[in-house]
Scaffold this motif. Structure first.
Motif, PDB file in Angstrom:
ATOM      1  N   UNK B  38      33.252  69.935  90.957  1.00 48.37           N
ATOM      2  CA  UNK B  38      33.429  71.348  91.319  1.00 48.37           C
ATOM      3  C   UNK B  38      33.163  72.214  90.097  1.00 48.37           C
ATOM      4  N   UNK B  40      34.791  74.664  88.714  1.00 44.82           N
ATOM      5  CA  UNK B  40      35.903  74.886  87.793  1.00 44.82           C
ATOM      6  C   UNK B  40      36.066  73.699  86.839  1.00 44.82           C
ATOM      7  N   UNK B  41      35.912  72.483  87.372  1.00 39.72           N
ATOM      8  CA  UNK B  41      36.070  71.291  86.548  1.00 39.72           C
ATOM      9  C   UNK B  41      34.870  71.117  85.609  1.00 39.72           C
ATOM     10  N   UNK B  43      33.398  73.509  84.087  1.00 38.51           N
ATOM     11  CA  UNK B  43      33.723  74.347  82.922  1.00 38.51           C
ATOM     12  C   UNK B  43      34.819  73.686  82.096  1.00 38.51           C
ATOM     13  N   UNK B  44      35.825  73.118  82.786  1.00 39.54           N
ATOM     14  CA  UNK B  44      36.933  72.483  82.070  1.00 39.54           C
ATOM     15  C   UNK B  44      36.426  71.330  81.202  1.00 39.54           C
TER      16      UNK B  44
END
Lengths: 100, 257
Positions: B38, B40-41, B43-44
């Protein structure tokens, strides 16, 4: 049988609010998908505070936000237009009152 | 372009074990950029990779100073041959699936967290300063990765199978983390840093907590296999990751942009 819509196969949506400095208020800065609150906080940290934007984060399920109806815009907000007397600028302060 | 050589002094070797573990893990983690499950992950993971790269830069620079041959961080990263890289083998294993990545990150973040904690009081003030910054990053890396291990281990049938498979794959590489030798003894004696063996009890305790929360069984039985990356003897994957990482500087020495 119906095909699942994209919305039903995605994780819930969360609204993210970030406080940039102590003393300031949390400001809405965007939204993201996460499976629960704990993940939403971590994802918000990684997506929205990677350039030193924040010192505190709130996340709120988007579904918990109740919004005014755009169709009510005229009725709700236009009547305030000609009520300038609602601003406190017409009062003269006594000379003894400083710093207001 | 020919490889540079580095000294065999124990302090230099100790610093390179730390720096190279961060550097090679950073390279592996950032392979996910654009490919994570995903956005968000994605970027994380990139954030974590860049944290590790920053840590590697600091310690490589320090290793170059202690080595005294005038090599900077870039030369140490891009111009050393495979046998002079001293990262733990676990860091260089291919990125695997997302379960493998999360479990490896949890294992190595736990190790690095425990290490940085001790290095904050290193007799080398430069290293202590790097540790003071890195410890905050490592704490978050551990929490983030451990959360995923729990979610996937205690998740669906498929996520659980994948996490259990990742555990079976990674477990044989954990013994190397705590192998000890003269390099560790010298670091302990000079106050540079702890013997990695002294981190083992806490590491096992913290990993046991994470794995228990994930409802995963720790593999049992005596494993004879011993990886040896910390001594410069690597798996077959190391040459490939270095080829990709070093190609540009080897072909265009000193190239910058």
């Amino acid at each position: 049988m119906t095909t699942p819509t994209p919305a039903s196969t995605e994780w819930p949506l969360w609204e993210v609010f970030v406080r940039s400095r102590a003393g300031l208020d949390h400001k809405h800065c965007g939204s993201l998908h996460a499976s629960d609150a704990k993940m939403a906080i971590q994802m918000a940290r990684d997506v929205y505070t990677r350039r030193q934007e924040g010192t505190s984060i709130w996340v709120v399920p988007s579904s918990a936000i109740v919004a005014s109806d755009p169709a009510d815009k005229d009725m709700y907000f236009d009547p305030a237009e000609d009520k300038v007397y609602r601003h406190p600028t017409f009062f003269t302060l006594p000379a003894a009152v400083n710093h207001m | 372009m020919q490889s540079i050589r580095i000294g065999k002094e124990p302090q230099v070797q100790y610093l390179l074990r730390v720096a190279d573990t961060c550097l090679i893990l950073a390279q592996r983690i950032t392979e996910w950029c654009g490919h994570a499950p995903i956005l968000e992950e994605d970027i994380a993971l990139s954030n974590m990779g860049l944290d590790l790269l920053g840590q590697a830069r600091g310690v490589l620079t320090r290793a170059g100073q202690v080595d005294g041959r005038g090599h900077d961080e870039d030369q140490l990263a891009f111009l050393r041959g495979e046998g002079d890289f001293l990262n733990v083998t676990m860091a260089e294993l291919p990125r695997g699936d997302f379960a493998f990545t999360c479990l490896r990150n949890a294992m190595l973040a736990t190790l690095l967290k425990l290490l940085w904690q001790r290095l904050e009081s290193s007799s080398d003030r430069e290293l202590a300063a790097i540790a003071g910054k890195a410890i905050k990053e490592a704490r978050y890396h551990q929490q983030h990765a451990a959360d995923w291990v729990v979610r996937l281990g205690d998740g669906t049938e498929q996520s659980r199978q994948r996490m259990q498979a990742a555990l079976a794959q990674l477990w044989p590489y954990t013994a190397e983390l705590f192998d000890t030798d003269a390099v560790d003894d010298a670091a302990q004696a000079s106050g540079l840093g702890p013997r990695w063996a002294d981190l083992e009890a806490e590491w096992r305790q913290e990993m046991a907590q994470i794995l228990a929360a994930a409802d995963l069984a720790v593999p049992e039985g005596d494993i004879k296999f011993r990886s040896t990356g910390k001594r410069g003897v690597h798996s077959e994957h190391m040459g490939f990751i270095l080829a990709e990482m070093q190609y540009l500087q080897r072909s265009y020495p000193g190239g910058a942009w």
